[in-house]
Enzyme design. Structure first.
Site, mmCIF file in Angstrom:
data_model
loop_
_atom_site.group_PDB
_atom_site.id
_atom_site.type_symbol
_atom_site.label_atom_id
_atom_site.label_comp_id
_atom_site.label_asym_id
_atom_site.label_seq_id
_atom_site.Cartn_x
_atom_site.Cartn_y
_atom_site.Cartn_z
ATOM 1 N N GLY A 284 -8.371 -35.772 27.131
ATOM 2 C CA GLY A 284 -8.170 -37.191 27.400
ATOM 3 C C GLY A 284 -8.387 -38.031 26.161
ATOM 4 N N SER A 285 -8.894 -39.220 26.369
ATOM 5 C CA SER A 285 -8.999 -40.199 25.284
ATOM 6 C C SER A 285 -10.284 -40.047 24.485
ATOM 7 C CB SER A 285 -8.934 -41.612 25.853
ATOM 8 O OG SER A 285 -10.125 -41.916 26.582
ATOM 9 N N LYS B 21 -12.509 -31.834 38.049
ATOM 10 C CA LYS B 21 -12.266 -33.234 38.388
ATOM 11 C C LYS B 21 -10.923 -33.659 37.795
ATOM 12 C CE LYS B 21 -13.106 -37.982 37.576
ATOM 13 N NZ LYS B 21 -11.649 -38.120 37.546
ATOM 14 N N GLU C 38 -3.032 -44.417 19.068
ATOM 15 C CA GLU C 38 -2.185 -43.721 20.031
ATOM 16 C C GLU C 38 -1.659 -44.689 21.094
ATOM 17 O OE1 GLU C 38 -2.417 -39.437 22.170
ATOM 18 O OE2 GLU C 38 -4.075 -40.786 22.630
ATOM 19 N N GLU D 63 -10.208 -31.890 23.841
ATOM 20 C CA GLU D 63 -8.854 -32.023 23.298
ATOM 21 C C GLU D 63 -8.443 -33.460 23.544
ATOM 22 O OE1 GLU D 63 -5.232 -32.832 23.151
ATOM 23 O OE2 GLU D 63 -4.905 -31.463 24.824
ATOM 24 N N THR E 141 -13.427 -41.906 26.101
ATOM 25 C CA THR E 141 -14.016 -41.142 27.209
ATOM 26 C C THR E 141 -14.754 -39.922 26.683
ATOM 27 O OG1 THR E 141 -12.246 -41.881 28.686
ATOM 28 C CG2 THR E 141 -13.539 -39.975 29.384
ATOM 29 N N ALA E 142 -14.208 -39.284 25.663
ATOM 30 C CA ALA E 142 -14.877 -38.122 25.072
ATOM 31 C C ALA E 142 -16.214 -38.508 24.461
ATOM 32 C CB ALA E 142 -13.984 -37.484 24.008
ATOM 33 N N CYS F 56 0.236 -35.786 24.388
ATOM 34 C CA CYS F 56 -0.741 -35.947 23.302
ATOM 35 C C CYS F 56 -0.240 -35.381 21.989
ATOM 36 C CB CYS F 56 -2.075 -35.309 23.692
ATOM 37 S SG CYS F 56 -1.955 -33.552 24.117
#
Length: 487
Positions: free
Chosen positions: A234-235, A181, A384, A256, A238-239, A289
């Site tokens: 990602g963020s 995705k 971040e 990651e 979301t993780a 990142c």
């Protein structure tokens, strides 16, 4: 031209999903817009739980045959995919530049060649993957890497195809099937990858690509009981959502996540080198990142460092990423631009000083920014930003440098600039980071472990570490007794 095909920079891209070796449309679509000029690139199939279920079912059905395929044959197919990437390198480069706004010259010279290398590296690593048998009281131990099953891979928008294939290649090499995705802000090259993989002879259902929003299709993928591995870049928020979704099935995760990496500049460093390293953090409009966004400079050289930095940054050219002379392109999305500017304006209101930049430009561009007079506990130092925004702080000695460097919730990377090899060893050993660069930046080898500490991630991938994640490791212990002669 099909109603499900869009043309981007002269390249035809199918906007439907790729499920079970076929193109699949959705009842609804979402609009993909270029960050370069705001132009519409296409209407993309907007997946739901139904497409998620179909993709996982296709991956599950294809798994037994692909898992049983000999290593050498899997490696051959991966090399064929790499050949396809190289044949279509220019097409991939121009499409991805239009889709995410990163520099075309970087896509041509570095990013897309790295995509091909991802497949070649893991194909070759697979053929020599192994562990020496060892003895336990006369019994033989044999370690093997068994394919785990369908994998869900969720990838970001800042380096879409490179970061996707960093996951896809080892997952396929390991004998797994994949549901990929891509990020909804940059989905196009994942669709092209599906075409390339099919042309290379990858069996139907081994690689599936589904598009859409995380809340509509992502949750259905990560909570599916037939999924055996989930890898996400990602963020942190979301993780956390993915982790919660996967928990019911105890699905193993590789995450990651964000970074707030430091660049430590000691007085004994080559200052020109240190300045070059600092300015390099504006790469990809700061949407990296790993970027060392917190510059920590020893007090005695801070003024000179800042002077040289400003002089060097002034030579950067910001503009259309398709222009070979451009150094900094646009930020990905108006929402991201608002986020970046919010960080900067709140910091300035709190007393920070913008040595350079500090403002939005026309379109989706943000001026390269350096903020000083920032407190260690301030938002812009701790969180971040993911844009072309750096902060500069000073330190008095080595101990303070390490303390400041480690004083965030992240631990993805760190960069050290020093002329003292002993100091480099001491400081690197104390930094909380998955990767430490000394007098260099962004030198990455696929055989090295990659990942973050603290809120920067869970797990490591790269080389054998990738196979450790994407496989079920098995130890078979064989006794020297009990054998019958069948001769």
């Amino acid at each position: 031209m099909s109603e499900h095909t869009t043309t981007v920079a002269g390249v035809a891209v199918d906007t439907r999903h790729w499920i079970g070796g076929e193109r699949v449309a959705s009842a609804e679509t979402f609009t993909d817009v270029s960050p370069i000029d705001g132009g519409v690139l296409g209407e993309i199939a907007r997946g739901t739980a139904a497409e998620a279920a179909a993709a996982v079912a296709a991956a599950r059905a294809a798994f037994p045959a692909w898992a049983a395929t000999p290593r050498e044959e899997r490696a051959r197919v991966l090399h064929a995919i790499a050949d396809g990437v190289e044949r279509r390198l220019e097409e991939l480069a121009v499409v991805e530049t239009a889709d995410n706004g990163a520099l075309l010259r970087s896509h041509r010279r570095g990013v897309m060649p790295r995509v091909a290398h991802n497949f070649r590296f893991f194909a070759d690593w697979l053929t020599r993957l192994g562990h020496e048998d060892f003895d336990t009281r006369g019994h033989t131990n044999h370690v093997s890497w068994d394919p785990a099953g369908p994998c869900v891979l969720i990838t970001p928008w800042n380096a879409p195809l490179m970061l996707a294939t960093w996951k896809v290649a080892p997952a396929l090499a390991a004998g797994n099937t994949v549901v990929l995705k891509p990020a909804e802000w940059s989905p196009l090259t994942a669709s092209l990858l599906a075409d390339i993989a099919a042309e290379a002879g990858l069996p139907a259902g081994v690689l599936n690509v589904v598009q859409g929003y995380g809340s509509e299709i992502g949750d259905a993928l990560t909570s599916h009981p037939d999924v055996r591995r989930i890898s996400f870049t990602g963020s942190v928020p979301t993780a956390q959502r993915i982790s919660s979704s996967a928990a019911a099935n105890l699905t193993p995760l590789s995450l990651e996540l964000g970074g707030k990496s430091p660049l430590l500049v000691f007085a004994d460093a080559d200052l020109d080198l240190a300045v070059d390293l600092a300015v390099e953090q504006y790469d990809n409009a700061g949407q990296v990142c790993l970027a060392a966004t917190r510059i920590l400079v020893e007090e005695t050289v801070a003024e000179e460092f800042t002077r040289r930095f400003v002089e060097r940054a002034a030579r950067l050219k910001q503009g259309d990423p398709r222009d070979e002379a451009t150094d900094i392109g646009p930020n990905i999305h108006p929402r991201q631009l608002e986020k970046i500017d919010g960080f900067v304006q709140r910091a300035i209101a709190a007393g920070a000083r913008a040595v350079i930049g500090g403002k939005r430009l026309e379109g989706q561009y943000y001026a390269p920014t350096l903020l000083t007079d920032v407190a260690q506990d301030s938002e812009v130092v701790q969180e971040e930003v993911f844009g072309p925004v750096l902060t500069l702080q000073t330190f008095g000695d080595e101990a303070e440098a390490v303390r400041l460097a480690n004083d965030t919730r992240f631990g993805l990377a760190a960069t050290v600039a020093t002329g003292d090899a002993a100091r480099a060893g001491r400081v690197s050993g104390q930094l909380v980071a998955g990767t430490v660069w000394v007098n260099c930046f962004f030198v990455r080898d696929l055989q090295a472990p990659f990942g973050g500490s603290r809120h920067s991630g869970v797990g490591r991938e790269g080389g054998t570490w990738s196979f450790d994640f994407y496989c079920d490791l098995k130890n078979t212990v064989t006794s020297p007794k009990g054998w019958k002669d069948h001769g």
